[in-house]
Design an enzyme around this catalytic site. Structure first.
Site, short mmCIF file in Angstrom:
data_model
loop_
_atom_site.label_atom_id
_atom_site.label_comp_id
_atom_site.label_asym_id
_atom_site.label_seq_id
_atom_site.Cartn_x
_atom_site.Cartn_y
_atom_site.Cartn_z
N TYR A 71 -11.22 45.88 23.25
CA TYR A 71 -10.89 45.37 22.32
C TYR A 71 -12.00 44.29 22.03
O TYR A 71 -12.95 44.05 21.26
CB TYR A 71 -10.35 44.14 22.66
N SER A 113 -14.10 38.70 16.24
CA SER A 113 -12.83 38.24 17.20
C SER A 113 -14.09 36.75 17.67
O SER A 113 -14.91 36.82 18.11
CB SER A 113 -12.74 39.23 18.01
P1 NAP Z 1 -1.60 41.44 13.92
O1 NAP Z 1 0.05 40.75 13.79
O2 NAP Z 1 -0.86 42.85 14.79
O3 NAP Z 1 -1.75 43.24 12.62
C1 NAP Z 1 -2.54 43.78 12.58
C2 NAP Z 1 -2.38 44.55 11.75
O4 NAP Z 1 -3.11 45.75 11.84
C3 NAP Z 1 -1.78 44.85 11.37
O5 NAP Z 1 -1.21 44.85 9.51
C4 NAP Z 1 -0.96 46.46 11.63
O6 NAP Z 1 -0.16 46.68 11.08
C5 NAP Z 1 -2.46 47.04 11.11
N1 NAP Z 1 -2.26 47.81 11.68
C6 NAP Z 1 -2.71 48.40 12.61
N2 NAP Z 1 -3.27 49.55 13.28
C7 NAP Z 1 -2.58 50.57 12.21
C8 NAP Z 1 -3.29 51.79 12.18
N3 NAP Z 1 -3.33 52.47 12.90
N4 NAP Z 1 -2.69 51.95 10.58
C9 NAP Z 1 -3.07 51.08 9.72
N5 NAP Z 1 -2.19 49.57 9.81
C10 NAP Z 1 -2.87 49.27 11.38
O7 NAP Z 1 -2.45 41.22 14.20
P2 NAP Z 1 -3.63 40.24 13.53
O8 NAP Z 1 -3.53 38.65 14.39
O9 NAP Z 1 -3.40 39.60 12.37
O10 NAP Z 1 -4.96 41.00 13.50
C11 NAP Z 1 -5.63 41.06 12.28
C12 NAP Z 1 -7.05 41.32 13.19
O11 NAP Z 1 -7.45 39.75 13.90
C13 NAP Z 1 -7.16 42.49 14.04
O12 NAP Z 1 -8.27 42.89 13.39
C14 NAP Z 1 -7.70 41.56 15.01
O13 NAP Z 1 -8.13 41.77 16.17
C15 NAP Z 1 -7.86 40.46 14.12
N6 NAP Z 1 -8.08 39.39 15.13
C16 NAP Z 1 -7.36 38.24 15.64
C17 NAP Z 1 -6.77 37.40 16.56
C18 NAP Z 1 -6.19 36.65 16.98
O14 NAP Z 1 -5.57 35.27 17.69
N7 NAP Z 1 -4.65 36.87 16.39
C19 NAP Z 1 -8.36 36.36 16.66
C20 NAP Z 1 -9.17 36.96 16.34
C21 NAP Z 1 -9.23 38.65 15.75
P3 NAP Z 1 1.33 46.97 12.03
O15 NAP Z 1 2.17 46.19 11.21
O16 NAP Z 1 2.56 48.45 11.28
O17 NAP Z 1 1.46 47.60 12.44
#
Ligand code: NAP
Length: 252
Positions: A157, A144
């Site tokens: 986080y 991140s």
């Molecule tokens: P997201 O749409 O909320 O996706 C997160 C994913 O992780 C979803 O598939 C979610 O499943 C899954 N997940 C969370 N808890 C879980 C659990 N206990 N068991 C199984 N699956 C679980 O958000 P995203 O932005 O795509 O995030 C993906 C990664 O990128 C994360 O590590 C996040 O920290 C990182 N990230 C995101 C950003 C950003 O700007 N969006 C920036 C930096 C890093 P559900 O759909 O069932 O909740």
């Protein structure tokens, strides 16, 4: 004929949290580069499965709740059962909890550290044991901007993602000589469920956009190319790197 080093044909990639957001974007990119993809999710990832299969490769779903390390070995075992090999692990699943540090609860600390850091490590370990005993492989952890910066109102986080950066380097140090590449991608501000609260907050949304040189939020697909590179033979000498894909955010 010389093989295109970015071609992932014949490789099997496992992506956690593949039902939506960045995980879906990465799964589709890996599929388009030729990899068969194992999708782990706690909710039905049929949309991602259809997109992967539309790329002409195989998809397999492993349902798993990654709030504890219990499913880690099973995920690797089911991958072997389905496709007989595991070449690429993408640790993408993650959560965020927002609250002032003065009010931050133990539950909001533990839940985020468990999924974002503890489970990530033990899935690296399960996959790493397999890769070390076979043909090596590639591990890509999703870090991140808060691997580098402090952020506000996201104490657990920031702690977890800073930990992901350190752990990525440690694992690279221990495993590079075993043929396992361990790297991370640090996405900038990507429009997903994770950032919905920021997108909905007019002030924060404006502040964020003002700082991004590219002038827009990222899309999940923007992360795919970096994942393909780090999963590929083209990145064989890239170890312990945290690759920012952020529209220039960190350059400001
Ligand atoms: P997201 O749409 O909320 O996706 C997160 C994913 O992780 C979803 O598939 C979610 O499943 C899954 N997940 C969370 N808890 C879980 C659990 N206990 N068991 C199984 N699956 C679980 O958000 P995203 O932005 O795509 O995030 C993906 C990664 O990128 C994360 O590590 C996040 O920290 C990182 N990230 C995101 C950003 C950003 O700007 N969006 C920036 C930096 C890093 P559900 O759909 O069932 O909740």
């Amino acid at each position: 004929m010389t093989r295109n080093p970015f071609d992932l044909s014949g490789k099997v990639a496992l992506v956690t949290g593949a039902n939506t957001g960045i995980g879906q974007g990465i799964a589709v990119a890996l599929a388009n580069a030729g990899a068969d993809v194992v999708l782990t999710a706690r909710r039905d990832p049929s949309e991602t499965r259809a997109l992967v299969e539309a790329a002409g490769v195989r998809a397999h779903v492993v349902m798993a709740d990654l709030s504890s390390i219990e499913p880690c070995q099973r995920i690797v075992d089911e991958t072997m059962g389905a496709f007989g090999r595991l070449d690429v692990l993408v640790n993408n699943a993650g959560i965020i909890r927002r609250s002032d540090a003065l009010e931050f609860s133990e539950d909001d600390w533990d839940a985020v550290l468990d999924t974002n850091l503890k489970v990530l490590f033990f899935l690296c370990q399960a996959a790493g044991r397999h890769m070390a005993a076979h043909d090596g492989g590639s591990i890509i952890n999703i870090a991140s901007m808060l691997t580098f910066q402090g952020g506000v109102r996201v104490a657990s986080y920031t702690a977890s993602k800073s930990g992901v950066g350190g752990l990525t380097k440690l694992l690279a140090n221990e495993w590079a000589a075993k043929g396992i590449n361990v790297n991370a991608i640090a996405p900038g501000y990507i429009a997903t469920n994770n950032t919905a609260a920021l997108q909905d907050d007019a002030d924060r949304n404006r502040q964020i956009l003002e700082r991004i040189p590219a002038g827009r939020w990222g899309e999940p697909g923007d992360i795919g190319g970096a994942a393909v590179f780090l999963a590929s033979d083209a990145a064989k000498y890239v170890q312990g790197h945290i690759l920012a894909v952020d529209g220039g955010w960190l350059a400001r």
